[in-house]
Write an enzyme that holds these catalytic residues in place. Sequence first.
Site, PDB file in Angstrom:
ATOM      1  N   LEU A  92       0.797  -1.134   0.016  1.00 16.25           N
ATOM      2  CA  LEU A  92      -0.050   0.111  -0.050  1.00 16.25           C
ATOM      3  C   LEU A  92       0.931   1.319  -0.018  1.00 16.25           C
ATOM      4  CD1 LEU A  92      -2.568  -1.585   2.445  1.00 16.25           C
ATOM      5  CD2 LEU A  92      -2.962  -1.078  -0.028  1.00 16.25           C
ATOM      6  N   PRO A  93       0.268   2.588  -0.322  1.00 16.40           N
ATOM      7  CA  PRO A  93       1.174   3.452  -0.581  1.00 16.40           C
ATOM      8  C   PRO A  93       1.698   4.284   0.630  1.00 16.40           C
ATOM      9  CG  PRO A  93      -1.037   3.668  -1.878  1.00 16.40           C
ATOM     10  CD  PRO A  93      -1.084   2.715  -0.633  1.00 16.40           C
ATOM     11  N   THR A 121       6.172   0.371   2.007  1.00 14.58           N
ATOM     12  CA  THR A 121       7.336   1.446   2.582  1.00 14.58           C
ATOM     13  C   THR A 121       6.822   2.429   3.610  1.00 14.58           C
ATOM     14  OG1 THR A 121       8.512   1.134   0.701  1.00 14.58           O
ATOM     15  CG2 THR A 121       9.351   2.746   2.128  1.00 14.58           C
ATOM     16  N   LYS A 196      15.169  -0.566   3.872  1.00 14.86           N
ATOM     17  CA  LYS A 196      14.522  -0.047   2.707  1.00 14.86           C
ATOM     18  C   LYS A 196      14.526   1.429   2.465  1.00 14.86           C
ATOM     19  CE  LYS A 196      11.873   0.257  -0.715  1.00 14.86           C
ATOM     20  NZ  LYS A 196      10.329  -0.021  -1.122  1.00 14.86           N
ATOM     21  N   LYS A 271       7.674  10.819  -0.666  1.00 13.79           N
ATOM     22  CA  LYS A 271       7.278  10.197   0.803  1.00 13.79           C
ATOM     23  C   LYS A 271       8.184   9.416   1.489  1.00 13.79           C
ATOM     24  CE  LYS A 271       5.347   6.335   0.828  1.00 13.79           C
ATOM     25  NZ  LYS A 271       5.936   4.851   1.009  1.00 13.79           N
TER      26      LYS A 271
END
EC number: 1.1.1.31
Length: 324
Positions: A92-93, A121, A196, A271
């Site tokens: 998901l975003p 992430t 990440k 983001k």
Amino acid sequence: MSLRVMSPAMLNAWSQTLVRAMSTQGGAKNIGFVGLGNMGANMASNLIKAGHKLHVFDISKPACEGLAAKGATVYAKTSELAKNSDFVITMLPNNAIVDASYDEMTADGVNKDTIFIDSSTISPDLVKSLQKKISAKGARFIDAPVSGGVPGAEQATLTFMVGGTEAEYNAVKAVLECMGKKITHCGVYGMGQAAKLCNNMMLAISMIGVSEAMNLAVRQGLDANVFAEIINSSTGRCWASEIYNPVPGVCPTAPANRDYAGGFSSALITKDLGLASGVANASNSPIPLGSLAHKVYQSLCDKGLGNKDFSVVYDLMKKEKFSV
């Protein structure tokens, strides 16, 4: 065919097929997949190819229909999806959507044997919070973000960075191997996300660096393909230059050849850089280039390019008046 006469590419394809076949020796698993975007749809498809039974959800009807055509079962509620799954993978975003999705998905309780795997992430702090919530309900939760982009998702060659216990890592490894070629146990909950965020900060910095260098070379009269060949056989070589070159015509499969459509959006890298900035502040770690990269990508978003692939930074470099 003898392995001795197989080319490296053929041998790699053969080994990936073998890994996928071995992953289902214990029987096909019921796997829930929430989030069927550019990455998630390809990851879910590879799980189907490996013989697993997929239960999927996405707010996009076309995305769901695409997976249904491949044999997946589509759900209207993630809570029902989770109750019918041995594993649930979320892709998901952002933090807010991940947090809300898990609240909704687990509101009516969970199966105690289900393992939830978040490959989005998000911040390490959110990972730890979700792990506590899910474990309190009796199930297990780990973080397993990915690297490799859309090409890696398509080809099942992603790198997974796993945060959780050794036992949890071993429990999910075979499933993740259906979607990736490198599955690394990074440590406790949140360490997958820690890895990440550092990786994506490097990715953003290197993409800007490649874009600057390519633009400078072209403005001096060098042919873009000639200079890319030089970079990729020299010390400047990196993923952004070799696999994902931002100059149209250099890498046939790169988003630069599709007017920077698809791929990894500038909004998402912005983001991620914001999350990296947050953990840098919390750990008192200087990130001067990371902070500058964040400003550059925020500028792209401010110019209305948030939905374009993050390699579009090169297109802005070409313009005389581009500035942060």
